[in-house]
Design an enzyme around this catalytic site. Sequence first.
Site, PDB file in Angstrom:
ATOM      1  N   GLU A   1      97.570  51.203  16.518  1.00 58.84           N
ATOM      2  CA  GLU A   1      96.066  51.203  16.722  1.00 58.84           C
ATOM      3  C   GLU A   1      95.776  52.261  17.941  1.00 58.84           C
ATOM      4  OE1 GLU A   1      96.314  47.639  19.285  1.00 58.84           O
ATOM      5  OE2 GLU A   1      94.791  48.173  20.665  1.00 58.84           O
TER       6      GLU A   1
ATOM      7  N   GLU B   1      94.631  39.438  18.005  1.00 55.28           N
ATOM      8  CA  GLU B   1      95.409  39.615  19.248  1.00 55.28           C
ATOM      9  C   GLU B   1      95.595  38.562  20.295  1.00 55.28           C
ATOM     10  OE1 GLU B   1      94.229  42.692  21.868  1.00 55.28           O
ATOM     11  OE2 GLU B   1      96.312  43.158  22.739  1.00 55.28           O
TER      12      GLU B   1
ATOM     13  N   TYR C   1     101.496  52.677  29.967  1.00 58.69           N
ATOM     14  CA  TYR C   1     100.650  51.479  29.539  1.00 58.69           C
ATOM     15  C   TYR C   1     101.063  50.576  28.807  1.00 58.69           C
ATOM     16  CZ  TYR C   1     100.500  53.568  24.762  1.00 58.69           C
ATOM     17  OH  TYR C   1     100.970  53.938  23.625  1.00 58.69           O
TER      18      TYR C   1
ATOM     19  N   ARG D   1     103.506  42.955  18.644  1.00 58.36           N
ATOM     20  CA  ARG D   1     103.345  44.418  19.165  1.00 58.36           C
ATOM     21  C   ARG D   1     104.411  44.761  20.114  1.00 58.36           C
ATOM     22  NH1 ARG D   1      98.292  46.595  23.106  1.00 58.36           N
ATOM     23  NH2 ARG D   1      99.871  46.519  24.706  1.00 58.36           N
TER      24      ARG D   1
ATOM     25  N   TRP E   1      93.081  57.597  29.074  1.00 59.12           N
ATOM     26  CA  TRP E   1      94.082  56.332  29.426  1.00 59.12           C
ATOM     27  C   TRP E   1      93.851  55.372  28.193  1.00 59.12           C
ATOM     28  CZ3 TRP E   1      93.720  51.158  30.202  1.00 59.12           C
ATOM     29  CH2 TRP E   1      94.879  50.522  30.510  1.00 59.12           C
TER      30      TRP E   1
ATOM     31  N   GLU F   1      88.808  48.486  19.987  1.00 56.45           N
ATOM     32  CA  GLU F   1      88.732  47.487  21.029  1.00 56.45           C
ATOM     33  C   GLU F   1      87.553  47.829  21.950  1.00 56.45           C
ATOM     34  OE1 GLU F   1      92.881  47.456  22.495  1.00 56.45           O
ATOM     35  OE2 GLU F   1      92.188  48.520  24.220  1.00 56.45           O
TER      36      GLU F   1
ATOM     37  N   ARG G   1      88.769  46.568  15.329  1.00 62.56           N
ATOM     38  CA  ARG G   1      89.504  45.610  16.566  1.00 62.56           C
ATOM     39  C   ARG G   1      88.312  45.186  17.418  1.00 62.56           C
ATOM     40  NH1 ARG G   1      93.848  44.499  18.258  1.00 62.56           N
ATOM     41  NH2 ARG G   1      93.489  45.435  20.514  1.00 62.56           N
TER      42      ARG G   1
ATOM     43  N   ASP H   1     100.514  49.736  19.920  1.00 63.63           N
ATOM     44  CA  ASP H   1      99.154  50.312  20.464  1.00 63.63           C
ATOM     45  C   ASP H   1      99.351  51.726  20.838  1.00 63.63           C
ATOM     46  OD1 ASP H   1      96.825  50.943  21.717  1.00 63.63           O
ATOM     47  OD2 ASP H   1      96.691  49.072  22.773  1.00 63.63           O
TER      48      ASP H   1
ATOM     49  N   HIS I   1     102.526  40.012  22.547  1.00 58.87           N
ATOM     50  CA  HIS I   1     102.983  41.212  23.164  1.00 58.87           C
ATOM     51  C   HIS I   1     104.370  41.119  23.802  1.00 58.87           C
ATOM     52  CE1 HIS I   1      98.959  43.250  24.408  1.00 58.87           C
ATOM     53  NE2 HIS I   1      98.923  42.684  23.345  1.00 58.87           N
TER      54      HIS I   1
ATOM     55  N   HIS J   1      96.772  53.628  22.382  1.00 61.49           N
ATOM     56  CA  HIS J   1      96.122  53.597  23.493  1.00 61.49           C
ATOM     57  C   HIS J   1      95.385  55.003  23.626  1.00 61.49           C
ATOM     58  CE1 HIS J   1      94.345  51.510  27.007  1.00 61.49           C
ATOM     59  NE2 HIS J   1      95.003  50.505  26.561  1.00 61.49           N
TER      60      HIS J   1
HETATM   61  C1  CS2 Z   1      94.885  46.887  25.288  1.00 59.32           C
HETATM   62  C2  CS2 Z   1      94.272  46.059  26.066  1.00 59.32           C
HETATM   63  O1  CS2 Z   1      95.267  44.622  24.245  1.00 59.32           O
HETATM   64  C3  CS2 Z   1      95.106  45.860  23.835  1.00 59.32           C
HETATM   65  O2  CS2 Z   1      95.464  46.219  22.707  1.00 59.32           O
HETATM   66  O3  CS2 Z   1      94.607  47.921  24.770  1.00 59.32           O
HETATM   67  O4  CS2 Z   1      94.816  45.500  27.089  1.00 59.32           O
HETATM   68  C4  CS2 Z   1      93.409  47.182  27.118  1.00 59.32           C
HETATM   69  O5  CS2 Z   1      94.085  48.085  27.813  1.00 59.32           O
HETATM   70  C5  CS2 Z   1      92.690  46.341  28.162  1.00 59.32           C
HETATM   71  O6  CS2 Z   1      91.879  45.377  27.439  1.00 59.32           O
HETATM   72  C6  CS2 Z   1      91.753  47.142  29.062  1.00 59.32           C
HETATM   73  O7  CS2 Z   1      90.933  46.300  29.619  1.00 59.32           O
HETATM   74 MG    MG Z   2      94.563  48.293  22.762  1.00 59.80          MG
END
Ligand code: CS2
Ligand code: MG
Length: 402
Positions: free
Chosen positions: A236, A339, A159, A147, A402, A262, A283, A210, A122, A212
Amino acid sequence: MKISAAEVIVTAPGRNYVTLKLTTDEGVVGYGDATLNGRELAVEAYLREHVLPLLAGRDAARIGDTWQYLYRGAYWRRGPVTMTAISAVDQALWDIKGKVAGLPVYELLGGRAREAVTVYGHASGADVDDLLADVARHLELGYTAVRVQAKIPGMDSTYGLHTGPNIYEPASGALPKEEVWNTAAYLDFIPTLMGRVREEFGYGFHLLHDVHHRLTPIEAARLGAALEPYRMFWIEDATPAEDQSAFRLIRSHTVTPLAVGEVFNSIWDCRELITERLIDYVRTSVTHAGGISHVRRIMDLADLYGVRSGSHGPGDISPVGLAANLHLDLAIPNFGIQEYMGHRDPAAEVFDWGYRYENGMLWPSDRPGLGVEFDEEAARRFPYDPKYLPVARLADGAMHDW
Ligand code: CS2
Ligand code: MG
């Protein structure tokens, strides 16, 4: 060999983790990760009140039967809490099976299909220059996939940004932090940002981003099309993940690869996405989707349709959960990427993981089972620390994803 004791331990060495410990009548111990960020005690209570009483005396070798008992045997099934709890039991039973056999779990899954697992790191920044410096740092560390997230100009917070030196932790505070989201500013900025990254560092590494869950399908389609020149590895969670049909629209407008999942907790969350080839990477993680047994089924289905894995691996999945995911990543034919954020001190005082990062990859240990040890005495030094994930609002005050 029968399960003779079961216990859930909540500890916060740096952040909250929920760990299930199963012990057999022959003294073999297995661990499973049951961490669900911001909802830790819901999983702890589900395990303690509704799962652990069912485990005593069960044959520890019968992983599939126990899985079906907990899933099919529950009238109120699925959902993140239930599936994280089932996952912890599944991981702990695979851990026990590996320890009894004297083999790492990946050997029980058919053996390694690859030597190690390619991960993405990241990079993030408070502005473009800050971000470019972080991308450079990742490339120096040997990452072949990065990322990229940066603070969107005009927003107070965004975020996906590091909250400390190389630390990403979105959960904070006794009440959820409120963030204000501006889609237009985001859509204007991200293509420029990716352009700057490619201009500076070229095309010799994989670039990920991402979203999100922030966009509508047509906004996501526009973003995917605008990013095509930068040849993304993926975007993502372009839209809220529960709407599988949204991806049909995005797909019809762009060849930018799509990843989602995720927040999925079962194969039913992604069946159409996979069978209609609406995504490129799924994911789902072992921790949140029913364990190694269930995520293996998701990945097998995905393999039939050319969809590859890209499992979630944030800091809010414990080293036990990440290790469980690595065993699966090593064995499946359609592995895509993993990841990886790592676990920072003092997590290592409680968890002793055998896998290691080197040259852009995670390398497994040859310890039996999942290969992660847990120090209960150390865990007691880090009591549960309640925290919430943030919420997002638009400028007019309306709630947003979010
Ligand atoms: C994020 C996560 O890693 C990712 O791709 O979307 O860090 C996510 O925000 C957290 O797992 C939430 O708990
Ligand atoms: Mg994510």
